[in-house]
Design an enzyme around this catalytic site. Structure first.
Site, PDB file in Angstrom:
ATOM      1  N   CYS A 108       0.795  -1.237   0.000  1.00 35.29           N
ATOM      2  CA  CYS A 108       0.000   0.000   0.000  1.00 35.29           C
ATOM      3  C   CYS A 108       0.830   1.291   0.000  1.00 35.29           C
ATOM      4  O   CYS A 108       1.348   1.687  -1.034  1.00 35.29           O
ATOM      5  CB  CYS A 108      -0.989  -0.049   1.160  1.00 35.29           C
ATOM      6  N   ARG A 116     -12.703   6.323  -0.702  1.00 34.61           N
ATOM      7  CA  ARG A 116     -11.595   5.389  -0.507  1.00 34.61           C
ATOM      8  C   ARG A 116     -12.011   3.988  -0.936  1.00 34.61           C
ATOM      9  O   ARG A 116     -13.194   3.647  -0.907  1.00 34.61           O
ATOM     10  CB  ARG A 116     -11.188   5.350   0.977  1.00 34.61           C
ATOM     11  N   HIS A 127      -3.370  -5.627   2.562  1.00 37.50           N
ATOM     12  CA  HIS A 127      -2.956  -5.825   3.946  1.00 37.50           C
ATOM     13  C   HIS A 127      -3.556  -7.161   4.381  1.00 37.50           C
ATOM     14  O   HIS A 127      -4.192  -7.845   3.603  1.00 37.50           O
ATOM     15  CB  HIS A 127      -3.534  -4.724   4.837  1.00 37.50           C
TER      16      HIS A 127
HETATM   17  N1  GLN Z   1      -2.069   6.954   2.308  1.00 39.22           N
HETATM   18  C1  GLN Z   1      -2.311   6.092   1.233  1.00 39.22           C
HETATM   19  C2  GLN Z   1      -3.708   6.120   0.672  1.00 39.22           C
HETATM   20  O1  GLN Z   1      -4.671   6.402   1.374  1.00 39.22           O
HETATM   21  C3  GLN Z   1      -1.905   4.682   1.636  1.00 39.22           C
HETATM   22  C4  GLN Z   1      -2.775   4.063   2.690  1.00 39.22           C
HETATM   23  C5  GLN Z   1      -2.318   2.686   3.135  1.00 39.22           C
HETATM   24  O2  GLN Z   1      -1.126   2.369   3.156  1.00 39.22           O
HETATM   25  N2  GLN Z   1      -3.275   1.865   3.561  1.00 39.22           N
HETATM   26  O3  GLN Z   1      -3.880   5.869  -0.495  1.00 39.22           O
END
Ligand code: GLN
Length: 260
Positions: free
Chosen positions: A95, A132, A196
């Site tokens: 990520c 998101r 993850h």
């Molecule tokens: N900050 C990044 C995003 O929101 C990565 C987030 C993460 O590593 N889960 O895209």
């Protein structure tokens, strides 16, 4: 045999959703097979290590704030990391770590963080922080030479484009972009993914693929790993995939009491 050497970068900053567990899984799977393995750590501001002396470089995920905290430091390591990558050291990135190895990451406020530019992709978050990609995800990769379903959890605003070689095709969830068809980025010695989980506890076959690749790089010889008893891990993996992909799974003994 000299110990397999792992370098975990920014373990204290990039550790979302138990990402550090990925390194615990690799070390456990080495220990079970009496394969000597050492995990070293690189922290912000440390002297730049010889990345080429490692078999695996690992970066977990982190929110925008954490990415901002370490971006300048990561750029300091660019030449040495680039050399290690060219020499075949395995890179695993999750990520936030995945995003920072590309050309740039632009967050929801429009702030742009330069990436290492090791790979050609780039990542842009939508203007709204509420937009998101969040939830469980299943992808299918062929990196091991045969189709392998990989399950995990994603939570990212960033939308990654310009990926020449995706890690897998999305069977459930979003992937590189909202409702995307592709997830992550991969090469022979690279896996970069939004998954993850921790990724490797949920996907033991993928963990062994990475171990094999690292050992091959380490010994310069083909490697056959002694099988481990992964009955429970595989059952968890299969039940999760079946649940998300709505396949029949209720005959599995572990699923009998599973209220899904
Ligand atoms: N900050 C990044 C995003 O929101 C990565 C987030 C993460 O590593 N889960 O895209």
């Amino acid at each position: 045999m000299k110990p397999l050497k792992i370098l975990h970068m920014y373990a204290d900053i990039l550790d979302l959703y138990g990402d550090s567990g990925n390194m615990e899984v690799l070390q456990y799977r080495c220990n079970m097979r009496q394969i000597p393995c050492e995990c070293h750590y690189y922290h912000r501001g440390d002297p730049i290590p010889d990345f080429s002396a490692y078999d695996l470089i690992y970066l977990g995920g982190g929110a925008d704030l954490e990415q901002r905290m370490l971006s300048a430091d990561l750029l300091r390591c660019k030449n040495s990391l680039q050399k290690a990558y060219t020499e075949g050291v395995f890179f695993l990135m999750i990520c936030g770590g995945y995003q920072l190895m590309g050309n740039f990451y632009r967050d929801a406020d429009g702030n742009e963080l330069p990436g290492l530019g090791l790979f050609d992709y780039y990542t842009i978050a939508p203007n709204s922080r509420k937009k998101r990609c969040i939830g469980n995800i299943v992808i299918q990769t062929t990196i091991t030479g045969e189709p392998l379903d990989v399950v995990g959890f994603e939570n990212h605003g960033g939308q990654t484009s310009g990926v020449s070689k995706p890690f897998g095709k999305v069977l459930f969830g979003n992937g590189n972009v909202f409702e995307g068809a592709e997830e992550g980025y991969c090469e022979k010695n690279v896996i970069a993914t939004y998954l993850h989980g921790p990724l490797l506890s949920k996907n033991p076959k993928l963990a062994d693929y990475i171990l094999r690749s690292c050992l091959q790089h380490h010994t310069d010889q083909p490697v056959v790993l002694q099988p481990l008893d992964d009955a429970l891990e595989n059952a968890c993996h299969d039940i999760l995939c079946a649940r998300l992909l709505k396949k029949e799974h209720s005959s599995h003994p572990i699923a009998k009491n599973d209220k899904m």
